[in-house]
Write an enzyme that holds these catalytic residues in place. Structure first.
Site, PDB file in Angstrom:
ATOM      1  N   ASP A 270       0.850  -1.191   0.000  1.00  9.68           N
ATOM      2  CA  ASP A 270       0.000   0.000   0.000  1.00  9.68           C
ATOM      3  C   ASP A 270       0.887   1.242   0.000  1.00  9.68           C
ATOM      4  O   ASP A 270       1.868   1.337   0.740  1.00  9.68           O
ATOM      5  CB  ASP A 270      -0.911  -0.008   1.235  1.00  9.68           C
ATOM      6  CG  ASP A 270      -2.070   0.963   1.105  1.00  9.68           C
ATOM      7  OD1 ASP A 270      -3.231   0.529   1.081  1.00  9.68           O
ATOM      8  OD2 ASP A 270      -1.807   2.196   1.044  1.00  9.68           O
TER       9      ASP A 270
ATOM     10  N   HIS B 104     -10.170  -5.369  -2.980  1.00 14.92           N
ATOM     11  CA  HIS B 104      -8.829  -5.577  -2.432  1.00 14.92           C
ATOM     12  C   HIS B 104      -8.915  -5.992  -0.975  1.00 14.92           C
ATOM     13  O   HIS B 104      -9.766  -5.511  -0.232  1.00 14.92           O
ATOM     14  CB  HIS B 104      -7.956  -4.323  -2.582  1.00 14.92           C
ATOM     15  CG  HIS B 104      -8.609  -3.062  -2.115  1.00 14.92           C
ATOM     16  ND1 HIS B 104      -9.562  -2.404  -2.857  1.00 14.92           N
ATOM     17  CD2 HIS B 104      -8.448  -2.336  -0.978  1.00 14.92           C
ATOM     18  CE1 HIS B 104      -9.958  -1.315  -2.205  1.00 14.92           C
ATOM     19  NE2 HIS B 104      -9.309  -1.258  -1.057  1.00 14.92           N
TER      20      HIS B 104
ATOM     21  N   ASN C 182     -12.810  -3.283   2.926  1.00 16.12           N
ATOM     22  CA  ASN C 182     -13.789  -2.206   3.035  1.00 16.12           C
ATOM     23  C   ASN C 182     -14.769  -2.341   1.873  1.00 16.12           C
ATOM     24  O   ASN C 182     -14.355  -2.377   0.715  1.00 16.12           O
ATOM     25  CB  ASN C 182     -13.087  -0.850   3.001  1.00 16.12           C
ATOM     26  CG  ASN C 182     -12.160  -0.644   4.188  1.00 16.12           C
ATOM     27  OD1 ASN C 182     -12.463  -1.059   5.298  1.00 16.12           O
ATOM     28  ND2 ASN C 182     -11.014  -0.018   3.954  1.00 16.12           N
TER      29      ASN C 182
HETATM   30  P1  AMP Z   1      -9.747   1.371   0.492  1.00 16.37           P
HETATM   31  O1  AMP Z   1      -9.904   2.662   1.256  1.00 16.37           O
HETATM   32  O2  AMP Z   1     -10.140   0.156   1.287  1.00 16.37           O
HETATM   33  O3  AMP Z   1     -10.446   1.445  -0.850  1.00 16.37           O
HETATM   34  O4  AMP Z   1      -8.199   1.205   0.231  1.00 16.37           O
HETATM   35  C1  AMP Z   1      -7.537   1.707  -0.880  1.00 16.37           C
HETATM   36  C2  AMP Z   1      -6.066   1.671  -0.567  1.00 16.37           C
HETATM   37  O5  AMP Z   1      -5.351   1.811  -1.782  1.00 16.37           O
HETATM   38  C3  AMP Z   1      -5.584   2.771   0.368  1.00 16.37           C
HETATM   39  O6  AMP Z   1      -5.022   2.189   1.540  1.00 16.37           O
HETATM   40  C4  AMP Z   1      -4.541   3.519  -0.470  1.00 16.37           C
HETATM   41  O7  AMP Z   1      -3.447   3.957   0.297  1.00 16.37           O
HETATM   42  C5  AMP Z   1      -4.148   2.473  -1.484  1.00 16.37           C
HETATM   43  N1  AMP Z   1      -3.635   2.983  -2.750  1.00 16.37           N
HETATM   44  C6  AMP Z   1      -4.189   3.921  -3.533  1.00 16.37           C
HETATM   45  N2  AMP Z   1      -3.447   4.108  -4.634  1.00 16.37           N
HETATM   46  C7  AMP Z   1      -2.399   3.248  -4.546  1.00 16.37           C
HETATM   47  C8  AMP Z   1      -1.276   2.958  -5.379  1.00 16.37           C
HETATM   48  N3  AMP Z   1      -1.065   3.598  -6.533  1.00 16.37           N
HETATM   49  N4  AMP Z   1      -0.401   2.011  -4.962  1.00 16.37           N
HETATM   50  C9  AMP Z   1      -0.595   1.367  -3.800  1.00 16.37           C
HETATM   51  N5  AMP Z   1      -1.634   1.582  -2.978  1.00 16.37           N
HETATM   52  C10 AMP Z   1      -2.523   2.522  -3.349  1.00 16.37           C
END
Ligand code: AMP
Length: 111
Positions: free
Chosen positions: A29, A97, A84
Site C-alpha cells: 500500500d 482488495h 472495506n
Molecule cells: P480502500 O480505502 O479500502 O479502498 O483502500 C484503498 C487503498 O489503496 C488505500 O489504503 C490507499 O493507500 C491504497 N492505494 C491507492 N493508490 C495506490 C497505489 N497507486 N499504490 C498502492 N496503494 C494505493
C-alpha cells in the site's frame, strides 16, 4: 470501470509487487498504516466484495490464502485482513482488495 489498481495490473503505473499469480497480485500500500501493509487484488476487475457470486468462492478463498502466505512470508504470524465494502466503510478504490496489515499492535474494535 477501470481504477488505479487496473493501471497497476496492466503495468501502466508502478507498484511494489510482492506476489503474483494467474488470479491475483499483491503489492505494498502506498500509504501504509503499519510496518506491513499489502493489498491483495484479483486480476478480474470486481468493484467490491458484495459483487462476488457463489461462483467466485474459490477466488475469494484464494485471495485470503495468498494474503495469509504473504503475511507469513513477510515475517508476521499475527496480522489483520480488512475488506472495506462501500464508501460508508471507507472504500476508496473500486476494485476489490484485501488489506493485509501487521507489524504493530492492532486494537479492537477498529475505527
Ligand atoms: P480502500 O480505502 O479500502 O479502498 O483502500 C484503498 C487503498 O489503496 C488505500 O489504503 C490507499 O493507500 C491504497 N492505494 C491507492 N493508490 C495506490 C497505489 N497507486 N499504490 C498502492 N496503494 C494505493
Amino acid at each position: 470501470m477501470s481504477t488505479i489498481f487496473g493501471k497497476i495490473l496492466r503495468g501502466e503505473i508502478p507498484a511494489d509487487i510482492v506476489y503474483e499469480d494467474e488470479q491475483c497480485i499483491a503489492f505494498r500500500d502506498i500509504n501504509a498504516v503499519a510496518p506491513m501493509h499489502v493489498l491483495v487484488i484479483p486480476r478480474r476487475e470486481i468493484a467490491r466484495l458484495d459483487e462476488m457470486t457463489e461462483a467466485d468462492e474459490p477466488l475469494v478463498g484464494h485471495l485470503l490464502r495468498v494474503a495469509t502466505l504473504v503475511a507469513k512470508h513477510e515475517g508476521y504470524p499475527d496480522f489483520r485482513m480488512v475488506v472495506n465494502n462501500g464508501a460508508g466503510a471507507s472504500q476508496t478504490v473500486w476494485h476489490l482488495h484485501v488489506h493485509v496489515i501487521g507489524g504493530r499492535s492492532l486494537s479492537w474494535p477498529p475505527g
